[in-house]
Design an enzyme around this catalytic site. Structure first.
Site, PDB file in Angstrom:
ATOM      1  N   HIS A 117       0.978  -1.168  -0.209  1.00 14.82           N
ATOM      2  CA  HIS A 117       0.317   0.241   0.030  1.00 14.82           C
ATOM      3  C   HIS A 117       1.056   1.559   0.106  1.00 14.82           C
ATOM      4  O   HIS A 117       1.253   1.382   1.043  1.00 14.82           O
ATOM      5  CB  HIS A 117      -0.374  -0.433   1.397  1.00 14.82           C
TER       6      HIS A 117
ATOM      7  N   LEU B 229       2.398   6.851  -5.542  1.00 12.17           N
ATOM      8  CA  LEU B 229       3.425   6.638  -6.338  1.00 12.17           C
ATOM      9  C   LEU B 229       3.741   8.356  -6.839  1.00 12.17           C
ATOM     10  O   LEU B 229       4.387   8.750  -7.521  1.00 12.17           O
ATOM     11  CB  LEU B 229       3.596   5.733  -6.849  1.00 12.17           C
ATOM     12  N   ARG B 230       2.060   8.466  -7.217  1.00 13.56           N
ATOM     13  CA  ARG B 230       1.388  10.108  -7.453  1.00 13.56           C
ATOM     14  C   ARG B 230       1.574  10.165  -9.211  1.00 13.56           C
ATOM     15  O   ARG B 230       0.796  11.239  -9.681  1.00 13.56           O
ATOM     16  CB  ARG B 230       2.288  11.620  -6.462  1.00 13.56           C
TER      17      ARG B 230
ATOM     18  N   ASN C 224      -5.480   6.257  -7.135  1.00 10.36           N
ATOM     19  CA  ASN C 224      -6.139   7.768  -6.749  1.00 10.36           C
ATOM     20  C   ASN C 224      -5.232   8.188  -7.326  1.00 10.36           C
ATOM     21  O   ASN C 224      -4.515   9.395  -6.896  1.00 10.36           O
ATOM     22  CB  ASN C 224      -6.567   7.496  -5.167  1.00 10.36           C
TER      23      ASN C 224
ATOM     24  N   ASP D 279      -9.137   3.120  -2.617  1.00 10.78           N
ATOM     25  CA  ASP D 279      -8.370   3.540  -1.127  1.00 10.78           C
ATOM     26  C   ASP D 279      -8.552   5.108  -1.399  1.00 10.78           C
ATOM     27  O   ASP D 279      -8.124   5.841  -2.674  1.00 10.78           O
ATOM     28  CB  ASP D 279      -6.638   3.958  -1.075  1.00 10.78           C
TER      29      ASP D 279
ATOM     30  N   ASP E  20       1.728   2.538   3.924  1.00  6.24           N
ATOM     31  CA  ASP E  20       0.338   3.639   3.329  1.00  6.24           C
ATOM     32  C   ASP E  20       1.200   4.993   2.954  1.00  6.24           C
ATOM     33  O   ASP E  20       0.914   6.899   2.945  1.00  6.24           O
ATOM     34  CB  ASP E  20      -0.834   4.240   4.071  1.00  6.24           C
TER      35      ASP E  20
HETATM   36 ZN   LIG Z   1      -6.305   4.943   2.836  1.00  8.35          ZN
HETATM   37 ZN   LIG Z   2      -3.659   5.003   0.939  1.00  7.91          ZN
END
Ligand SMILES: [Zn+2]
Ligand SMILES: [Zn+2]
Length: 429
Positions: free
Chosen positions: A60, A63-64, A94, A152, A305
């Site tokens: 999780h 990496l943008r 995301n 996420d 994360d």
């Molecule tokens: Zn999250």
């Molecule tokens: Zn996350």
């Protein structure tokens, strides 16, 4: 290249050999693990007093890329990963555009092939545009290489959508990774609801917001028989419900982050936005519950994360600052310092949570040191003491909650597919 790593402590709970010994690697593979291995024509690496571990796997991280290359790229994020001992990372969907179809999955994979330092396994979105309404093209994404699905950053509030997503994902044998926070209960909260939110006068997010969603989704998981993995668990009740569900034989798993099992909401007392994260840092009782959950095996995975944000955006008023912290470069040392030296986990358990179990959950060919396997492995110096400094961070963003903290153990050397990527705490360019 042929290497012989001599005399290190091989911590290898999923392989056949553990203990002090040698490891021989050649042409990208582990050739032998054991005692007194032949060294002719190999580069010899003395590892006495060090530990040799299978490469860590982060299931999780963010990496943008595409979309926020100013905060992180696949190149910079995987560099940070390697520095932290992660030879593989699974990155969340995301991005901008959202990874909700084969095109973005393929884009991430091709970028990773071109300039990735570690292996990258993309995670596809569950719903189109992370809107929580219409299912994304899961089949197409699975075929393109998505190892799991997740919205996420957002919670799937519509239970009917989760039900069909679980039924659909089961066709491809991929787990759903769930971010659990009931938005109406979280409301405008910016930190854990409790003593410190009252003292600081900041609106709180009750643990209930997470618990309610975990309870609901365990029922849906049981009904559909689907594979559910809970991201960044942060509450005592959540851990308790997960334990109970596992006792009943459900196909469920969960992860804890280094920041949640190390820090508490007291860290916010100076309104420092470096500590703003979702779910929020909670109180001591929750932190203890996470440690106990890790210890008794309820929580099988430690995940970072890793969420890079520009300092510009973090340097805002607390309530306006984005949530998230980076974590790839500090995860191992924080977990070692807090959990192994703190007496919560053995070395073997730590390797299970940072390598063996994420590999199993995502069906990756990794997590052990065994002849014939790809040579993803790291050498760690357990005695090295260091202080986290922003100028030494490889990630493009510096939003670490551990800056200034003294940690024990550091990753020294890293091979990915048998190629030396990091040695003597320096990148091999
Ligand atoms: Zn999250
Ligand atoms: Zn996350």
């Amino acid at each position: 290249m042929k290497y012989c790593i001599k005399g290190g402590e091989i911590v290898n709970p999923a392989g056949e050999y553990s203990g002090v010994g040698d490891l021989l690697l050649d042409a990208g593979q582990v050739v032998a693990v054991g005692q007194e291995l032949p060294v002719e024509d190999a580069v010899i690496i003395q590892a006495e007093g060090k530990m040799v571990l299978p490469g860590l796997i982060d299931m999780h991280c963010h990496l943008r890329e595409p979309g926020r290359e100013d905060e992180e790229t696949i190149a910079s994020g995987t560099r940070a990963a390697v520095k932290g001992g992660f030879t593989a990372v699974a990155c969340m969907a995301n991005t901008n555009p959202v990874a909700d179809g084969a095109v973005v999955i393929e884009y991430v994979l091709s970028k990773a092939r071109q300039n990735g330092w570690a292996k990258v396994y993309p995670i596809g979105a569950i719903t189109k545009g992370l809107k929580g309404e219409e299912l994304a093209e899961m089949g197409e994404m699975a075929e393109a290489g998505a190892v799991a699905f997740s919205d996420d950053g957002k919670t799937l509030t519509n239970p009917a959508v989760l039900r069909s997503a679980l039924e659909y994902a089961a066709l491809f044998d991929r787990p759903l990774l769930l971010h659990e926070e009931e938005p109406k209960l979280a409301d405008a909260g910016v930190m854990h609801e409790g003593y410190w939110s009252t003292v600081l006068g900041l609106p709180g997010i009750p643990a209930l917001a997470e618990d309610v969603m975990i309870a609901r989704d365990l029922l849906i998981a049981e009904y559909t028989g689907g594979k559910v993995h809970f991201c960044h668990l942060s509450t005592a009740k959540g851990v308790g419900m997960l334990a109970e569900a596992k006792r009943r034989g459900l196909n469920v798993s969960g992860e804890a982050t280094p920041h949640h099992f190390t820090l508490t909401d007291q860290a916010l007392e100076n309104y420092d936005t470096a500590f703003r994260v979702s779910p929020p840092l909670r109180s001591e009782e929750h932190r203890e519950a996470l440690r106990r959950g890790l210890q008794d095996g309820t929580i099988q995975v430690i995940a970072t994360d890793h969420a890079p944000h520009s300092l510009e955006e973090k340097h805002r008023e607390f309530a306006l600052a984005p949530t998230g912290m980076i974590g790839l470069e500090t995860a191992f040392s924080v977990a070692w310092t807090e959990l192994v030296l703190g007496g919560w986990l053995t070395k073997e358990q730590l390797v299970e949570k940072l390598s063996v179990n994420p590999a199993r959950l995502l069906n990756l060919p990794a997590g052990r040191l065994q002849p014939g396997d790809l040579a993803d492995l790291i050498i760690v110096d357990p005695e090295w003491e260091w202080v986290v400094k922003p100028e030494e961070i490889a990630s493009k963003s510096k939003n670490s909650p551990f800056i200034g903290r003294k940690l024990k153990a550091r990753v020294e050397t890293v091979w990915v597919n048998g190629i030396l990527k990091y040695d003597g705490q320096k990148f091999v360019e």
